[in-house]
Scaffold this motif. Structure first.
Motif, PDB file in Angstrom:
ATOM      1  N   UNK A   5      22.181   6.019  -4.874  1.00  0.00           N
ATOM      2  CA  UNK A   5      22.634   7.064  -5.793  1.00  0.00           C
ATOM      3  C   UNK A   5      21.469   7.917  -6.293  1.00  0.00           C
ATOM      4  N   UNK A   6      21.779   9.151  -6.651  1.00  0.00           N
ATOM      5  CA  UNK A   6      20.742  10.092  -7.073  1.00  0.00           C
ATOM      6  C   UNK A   6      19.971   9.575  -8.268  1.00  0.00           C
ATOM      7  N   UNK A   7      20.749   9.038  -9.207  1.00  0.00           N
ATOM      8  CA  UNK A   7      20.150   8.572 -10.439  1.00  0.00           C
ATOM      9  C   UNK A   7      19.089   7.518 -10.114  1.00  0.00           C
ATOM     10  N   UNK A   8      19.443   6.697  -9.162  1.00  0.00           N
ATOM     11  CA  UNK A   8      18.532   5.622  -8.808  1.00  0.00           C
ATOM     12  C   UNK A   8      17.336   6.164  -8.036  1.00  0.00           C
ATOM     13  N   UNK A   9      17.590   7.139  -7.133  1.00  0.00           N
ATOM     14  CA  UNK A   9      16.452   7.700  -6.390  1.00  0.00           C
ATOM     15  C   UNK A   9      15.421   8.310  -7.324  1.00  0.00           C
ATOM     16  N   UNK A  10      15.908   8.947  -8.392  1.00  0.00           N
ATOM     17  CA  UNK A  10      14.969   9.622  -9.278  1.00  0.00           C
ATOM     18  C   UNK A  10      14.048   8.626  -9.961  1.00  0.00           C
ATOM     19  N   UNK A  11      14.479   7.404 -10.098  1.00  0.00           N
ATOM     20  CA  UNK A  11      13.597   6.391 -10.696  1.00  0.00           C
ATOM     21  C   UNK A  11      12.789   5.654  -9.656  1.00  0.00           C
ATOM     22  N   UNK A  12      12.755   6.122  -8.408  1.00  0.00           N
ATOM     23  CA  UNK A  12      12.119   5.439  -7.276  1.00  0.00           C
ATOM     24  C   UNK A  12      12.513   3.985  -7.191  1.00  0.00           C
ATOM     25  N   UNK A  13      13.782   3.776  -7.060  1.00  0.00           N
ATOM     26  CA  UNK A  13      14.203   2.441  -6.643  1.00  0.00           C
ATOM     27  C   UNK A  13      15.515   2.521  -5.901  1.00  0.00           C
ATOM     28  N   UNK A  14      16.003   1.372  -5.468  1.00  0.00           N
ATOM     29  CA  UNK A  14      17.165   1.401  -4.592  1.00  0.00           C
ATOM     30  C   UNK A  14      16.724   1.616  -3.148  1.00  0.00           C
ATOM     31  N   UNK A  15      17.597   2.269  -2.371  1.00  0.00           N
ATOM     32  CA  UNK A  15      17.406   2.347  -0.919  1.00  0.00           C
ATOM     33  C   UNK A  15      16.131   3.072  -0.505  1.00  0.00           C
ATOM     34  N   UNK A  16      15.653   4.016  -1.346  1.00  0.00           N
ATOM     35  CA  UNK A  16      14.451   4.751  -0.913  1.00  0.00           C
ATOM     36  C   UNK A  16      13.250   3.815  -0.783  1.00  0.00           C
ATOM     37  N   UNK A  17      13.340   2.628  -1.382  1.00  0.00           N
ATOM     38  CA  UNK A  17      12.245   1.658  -1.246  1.00  0.00           C
ATOM     39  C   UNK A  17      12.127   1.116   0.180  1.00  0.00           C
ATOM     40  N   UNK A  18      13.156   1.357   1.007  1.00  0.00           N
ATOM     41  CA  UNK A  18      13.043   0.955   2.420  1.00  0.00           C
ATOM     42  C   UNK A  18      11.820   1.611   3.066  1.00  0.00           C
ATOM     43  N   UNK A  19      11.391   2.743   2.491  1.00  0.00           N
ATOM     44  CA  UNK A  19      10.256   3.485   3.081  1.00  0.00           C
ATOM     45  C   UNK A  19       8.906   2.936   2.647  1.00  0.00           C
ATOM     46  N   UNK A  20       8.915   2.050   1.659  1.00  0.00           N
ATOM     47  CA  UNK A  20       7.635   1.511   1.156  1.00  0.00           C
ATOM     48  C   UNK A  20       7.697  -0.022   1.079  1.00  0.00           C
ATOM     49  N   UNK A  21       7.769  -0.658   2.255  1.00  0.00           N
ATOM     50  CA  UNK A  21       7.924  -2.119   2.270  1.00  0.00           C
ATOM     51  C   UNK A  21       6.807  -2.854   1.532  1.00  0.00           C
ATOM     52  N   UNK A  22       5.591  -2.313   1.576  1.00  0.00           N
ATOM     53  CA  UNK A  22       4.502  -3.025   0.891  1.00  0.00           C
ATOM     54  C   UNK A  22       4.729  -3.067  -0.612  1.00  0.00           C
ATOM     55  N   UNK A  23       5.260  -1.973  -1.143  1.00  0.00           N
ATOM     56  CA  UNK A  23       5.552  -1.956  -2.577  1.00  0.00           C
ATOM     57  C   UNK A  23       6.667  -2.968  -2.895  1.00  0.00           C
ATOM     58  N   UNK A  24       7.666  -3.035  -2.040  1.00  0.00           N
ATOM     59  CA  UNK A  24       8.742  -4.016  -2.268  1.00  0.00           C
ATOM     60  C   UNK A  24       8.154  -5.429  -2.233  1.00  0.00           C
ATOM     61  N   UNK A  25       7.233  -5.653  -1.283  1.00  0.00           N
ATOM     62  CA  UNK A  25       6.577  -6.957  -1.215  1.00  0.00           C
ATOM     63  C   UNK A  25       5.825  -7.260  -2.511  1.00  0.00           C
ATOM     64  N   UNK A  26       5.148  -6.253  -3.046  1.00  0.00           N
ATOM     65  CA  UNK A  26       4.401  -6.463  -4.296  1.00  0.00           C
ATOM     66  C   UNK A  26       5.369  -6.778  -5.441  1.00  0.00           C
ATOM     67  N   UNK A  27       6.517  -6.137  -5.443  1.00  0.00           N
ATOM     68  CA  UNK A  27       7.524  -6.413  -6.486  1.00  0.00           C
ATOM     69  C   UNK A  27       8.003  -7.860  -6.382  1.00  0.00           C
ATOM     70  N   UNK A  28       8.297  -8.275  -5.149  1.00  0.00           N
ATOM     71  CA  UNK A  28       8.792  -9.641  -4.952  1.00  0.00           C
ATOM     72  C   UNK A  28       7.720 -10.649  -5.369  1.00  0.00           C
TER      73      UNK A  28
END
Ligand SMILES: Cc1cc2nc3c(=O)[nH]c(=O)nc-3n(C[C@H](O)[C@H](O)[C@H](O)COP(=O)(O)O)c2cc1C
Length: 318
Positions: A85-108
């Motif tokens: 959703x747009x609202x979620x994209x604007x906060x840089x989370x949700x599906x757009x994180x598929x483009x930054x796997x290293x950041x997702x790894x750091x979150x996990x």
């Protein structure tokens, strides 16, 4: 699911299956940290086992939100990497994180460090022009090297431009084979599948290939299917719940909710599909959508709606 799987919905679904893991709506990490925690995170013990889904992309905030969730008693923390959703994209989370796997790894990694309960991720097979063969592998490798306990994959891409969130749940084609291949490659990891699963029989078919199946819309719109889960999926010997018992339990729950200042419809709005496909289902739905929403409506409306259901359809759910 946002606006759907609130605590009342989960309590209801728990009457239908004792074993299935239930998920909260996505709650943004910042809201968990700064918001009204009881309102955002409070749940009834009867909902167990229940997982808290978080949205966010800042490791420190997610770690803090995960810690708060664990202290509330959740069984699992799940990170949303699938919501378009747009609202979620604007906060840089949700599906757009598929483009930054290293950041997702750091979150996990940060969440794993802050809690002892399982930390899991829910993602898509890719976004936009990503090649799902590469994108999903990269995301999976990043989250598992960071210690994730499971990866749930909604087996379709999300298109971040041009499709509404709703269209993004239907239009990009499902590719179950992609998720099966991920499981073949990472045979020791827990891989769950999601997307378009309509029945418990279909879920059982997926379980020949993956470790778990997540139901979204089918569970919500036709909750009666959940009554088959314990026997069919978990091999429990106990008979399926009886629908009159489910209705009684929900009426008692609604009475408690009303006593605490809530409205009947907060509870019954999730129940309209309970008798889907059975005699009287339409009338049951109508009464819940009209009479149950009137000011001052009490749990007797639920019982009255139930009386409209054909006697043969009232019994066992599964
Ligand atoms: C109203 C609605 C709200 C949703 N909210 C969330 C959410 O908060 N977090 C999430 O991971 N997925 C969310 N989803 C997506 C579902 O979890 C699921 O991935 C998607 O609907 C595909 O599965 P299904 O075909 O079984 O419904 C939502 C779906 C709907 C219809």
């Amino acid at each position: 699911m946002m606006d759907w799987t609130d605590r009342h919905c989960r309590f209801f679904h728990r009457q239908l299956t004792r074993r299935a893991l239930l998920y909260t709506e996505m709650v943004v990490a910042d809201a968990v940290i700064h918001g009204n925690r009881e309102r955002l995170l409070g749940f009834d013990e009867a909902e167990y086992p229940v997982a808290l889904q978080l949205g966010g992309s800042e490791p420190a905030k997610l770690a803090e939100a995960a810690r708060i969730g664990a202290a509330f008693g959740y069984d699992e923390i799940n990170l949303n990497v699938g919501c378009p959703s747009d609202r979620v994209q604007s906060g840089t989370f949700g599906a757009c994180l598929m483009k930054v796997p290293d950041l997702v790894g750091a979150c996990v990694a940060a969440m794993k460090e802050s809690v002892a309960i399982p930390v899991t991720v829910k993602c898509r097979i890719g976004v936009d022009d990503q090649n799902p063969e590469e994108a999903l592998d990269r995301l999976a490798d990043a989250v598992f090297s960071a210690g994730a306990d499971a990866l749930w994959v909604h087996a379709r891409k999300a298109w971040l431009q041009g499709l509404s969130p709703r269209e993004n749940r239907d239009i990009p084609p499902l590719d179950y084979g992609r998720v099966y291949r991920l499981k073949e490659r990472l045979s020791k990891k827990f891989i769950g599948i999601n997307g378009g699963v309509q029945t418990i029989d279909e879920a059982a078919t997926h379980l020949a290939h993956v470790d778990g199946v997540m139901l979204g819309r089918s569970a919500y719109h036709t909750p009666g299917i959940l009554a088959a889960v314990d026997a069919r999926i978990y091999g429990e010997a106990e008979r399926a719940p009886m629908l009159p018992d489910v209705v009684d339990a929900m009426a008692a729950y609604a009475a408690r909710h009303i006593e605490q200042g809530g409205k009947l419809s907060h509870v019954t709005r999730h129940m309209t599909g309970l008798f889907h496909g059975r005699g009287g289902a339409r009338r049951f739905r109508q009464i819940l959508s009209t009479d149950a929403t009137r000011p001052g409506a009490g749990p007797e409306v639920l019982h009255r709606a139930f009386l409209e259901v054909a006697p043969g359809a009232q019994d066992e759910a599964a």
